[in-house]
Design an enzyme around this catalytic site. Structure first.
Site, PDB file in Angstrom:
ATOM      1  N   ASP A  30      27.208  86.061 -82.602  1.00  0.00           N
ATOM      2  CA  ASP A  30      28.622  86.216 -82.231  1.00  0.00           C
ATOM      3  C   ASP A  30      29.404  85.957 -83.813  1.00  0.00           C
ATOM      4  OD1 ASP A  30      30.514  86.727 -79.463  1.00  0.00           O
ATOM      5  OD2 ASP A  30      31.412  86.118 -81.430  1.00  0.00           O
ATOM      6  N   THR A  86      34.666  96.431 -75.371  1.00  0.00           N
ATOM      7  CA  THR A  86      35.256  97.635 -75.562  1.00  0.00           C
ATOM      8  C   THR A  86      36.568  97.916 -74.868  1.00  0.00           C
ATOM      9  OG1 THR A  86      33.984  98.550 -73.789  1.00  0.00           O
ATOM     10  CG2 THR A  86      32.981  99.010 -75.615  1.00  0.00           C
ATOM     11  N   GLU A 154      25.386  97.524 -67.260  1.00  0.00           N
ATOM     12  CA  GLU A 154      25.365  96.272 -66.720  1.00  0.00           C
ATOM     13  C   GLU A 154      26.237  96.406 -65.184  1.00  0.00           C
ATOM     14  OE1 GLU A 154      22.927  93.996 -67.385  1.00  0.00           O
ATOM     15  OE2 GLU A 154      23.460  93.831 -65.458  1.00  0.00           O
ATOM     16  N   CYS A 266      36.977  95.048 -65.468  1.00  0.00           N
ATOM     17  CA  CYS A 266      35.957  96.297 -65.364  1.00  0.00           C
ATOM     18  C   CYS A 266      36.864  97.305 -64.689  1.00  0.00           C
ATOM     19  CB  CYS A 266      34.875  95.960 -64.753  1.00  0.00           C
ATOM     20  SG  CYS A 266      33.613  95.031 -65.597  1.00  0.00           S
ATOM     21  N   LYS A 323      40.028  87.089 -59.117  1.00  0.00           N
ATOM     22  CA  LYS A 323      38.745  86.922 -57.853  1.00  0.00           C
ATOM     23  C   LYS A 323      38.454  85.528 -57.844  1.00  0.00           C
ATOM     24  CE  LYS A 323      34.328  88.222 -58.541  1.00  0.00           C
ATOM     25  NZ  LYS A 323      33.390  89.028 -58.728  1.00  0.00           N
TER      26      LYS A 323
END
Ligand code: UDX
Length: 436
Positions: A30, A86, A154, A266, A323
């Site tokens: 990273d 992304t 994934e 997501c 969540k």
């Protein structure tokens, strides 16, 4: 096997930890030096059940290491996973600049045949573009080794990521390279014993499976949220509707929980990205388009419910993560709801979340009339209404009578339906849920 993972965000880190735990030698790369230092000291930068234990165990066993040194990582790996972010651009398209930069960086250090694996969620067609980019980079750098590309999306859920990795419903491998598929089958052979299906396909299909799965789940949630709205008007109970629907094996009870709308890193991003991709191919994904709009409306509907009942005053906010079991607040409905109410300039907010307060303080740093509390009861003290926005388990055991006695008002907005309406009303509070 020797593998490296480029990007130690959510997916990269969890995948790296799990592969290390399977006995592979993993190097995680990273560019963020402070994160690398933190990880090498055994401290997990994100809240995820079991992650810190896996980190410490595999650092101790020398199965995982963290570095900024891309050269060392690539030179010492047979398989290189790309797991960089992304993020969504203003127009909904996925921003692939970090992704392509990682590919170009990897090419510089190719010293043997390698396999590059796309773990990042990338638009359909990206693996083909990556293939071309790698070929031209290897020619430009005069490197005479083979680098094959596999799409391996994934499906980890935050808060359950390690369990999801250990018990996947399926593993998707998309590639036209037999050599690359063999390498990945070898890496995933641990799943053979448990008979987990491994689906081998082309890269466009693999990329589409990821987007279509997330868009379908987002649609299912949005569907039940719209039915919840209808139930509120007709007097039906959405919980009973969802339960009965879920008993139909073709429907299944999963992802039929009504709430304040889906959030996270997501669903919001991937639904927009698949619509954008489709537009480029002149395809109108009208269902997904209306899911995106309906989800925005669902968040607004929660704020409107509050405005209609409480015209001004102090609101206790229980839960701001998108969540439970995560400190992630990205695209959390709580942010939209608070923002919409904040704009009225008529409310004070007393906030408690079991894990996401640090993230919340960063997001709301310039807001006034907003305070942070160490537990739910403190946040509720002297409030005019309670808003439960995230269904953390610890909220389920709150003592309703104690809440009523310490608050000023009498309204409980239970947007996740964690309490039975009757129990709340028996204790003298007005109950406003979602579709009940
Ligand atoms: C999701 C996918 O499940 C995972 O496969 C993918 O790889 C990444 O995106 P995640 O975002 O971590 O995972 O959480 P998930 O449990 O899927 O929930 C997403 C959102 O939907 C949350 O805001 C959640 O509260 C909401 N949700 C989920 C509902 O409102 N109702 C439901 O029934 C299920």
């Amino acid at each position: 096997m020797k593998i490296s993972i480029i990007g130690t965000g959510y997916v990269g880190l969890i995948v790296g930890l799990c592969f290390a735990d399977f006995g592979n030698d993993v190097i995680c790369v990273d560019s963020d030096k402070s994160k690398i230092k933190l990880l090498n000291e055994g401290n997990c930068p994100l809240y995820e059940m079991g992650a810190e234990e896996l980190l410490r165990k595999n650092l101790y066993n020398k199965k995982i290491s963290f570095t900024n040194d891309m050269k060392a990582a690539v030179e010492n790996s047979e398989i290189i996973f790309i797991a960089v972010g992304t993020p969504e651009e203003d127009d909904g398209d996925a921003n692939l600049s970090s992704f392509y930069k990682a590919i170009i960086d990897v090419c510089q250090y190719v010293n043997s045949n390698k396999v590059v694996v796309n773990k990042s969620t990338v638009p359909i067609g990206t693996a083909k573009a990556v293939r071309k980019l790698i070929d031209s980079e290897l020619i430009r750098l005069k490197i005479d080794y083979k680098v094959d590309v596999v799409s391996n999306p994934e499906f980890l859920r935050e808060g359950r990521a390690i369990n999801d990795f250990l018990n996947p419903d399926r593993i998707i491998l998309g590639s036209d390279s037999k050599r690359a598929i063999e390498a990945l089958m070898n890496l995933y052979k641990v799943y053979k014993r448990s008979n987990k299906p491994i689906i081998i396909t082309d890269s466009e299909t693999a990329e589409t499976i990821k987007y279509a799965s997330n868009a379908f789940l987002a649609t299912k949630i949005t569907f039940i949220n719209e039915i919840a709205e209808l139930c509120e008007k007709t007097g039906a109970n959405v919980l009973e509707v969802a339960k009965a629907m879920g008993q139909d094996g073709r429907i299944s009870p999963k992802f039929l929980h009504p709430g304040p709308g889906y959030g996270g890193s997501c669903f919001p991003k991937d639904t927009k990205a698949i619509v954008k991709t489709a537009e480029k191919f002149d395809v109108d994904l009208s269902i997904i388009n209306s899911v995106i709009r309906s989800n925005e409306r669902q968040k607004r509907r929660c704020a409107v419910k509050v405005k209609n009942e409480i015209t001004e005053g102090t609101l206790a906010i229980l839960g701001i993560s998108f969540k439970p079991d995560t400190d992630d607040i990205r695209e959390s409905p709580a942010l939209s709801i608070i923002d919409e109410l904040y704009a009225e300039q008529k409310y004070c907010f007393k906030i408690y979340d079991p894990q996401a307060m640090a993230e919340g303080k960063r997001y709301f740093k310039d807001y006034i009339n907003l305070s942070w509390h160490d537990n739910a009861y403190d946040a509720v003290q002297d409030s005019d209404a309670i808003l439960i926005i995230t269904e953390w388990n610890e909220f389920r055991s709150l003592d309703i009578e104690k809440l009523r006695l310490s608050m000023r008002g009498k309204t409980l907005f239970d947007f996740r339906n964690i309490f039975p309406k009757d129990d709340v009303e028996k204790n003298g509070l007005l109950y406003i849920g979602t579709g009940v």
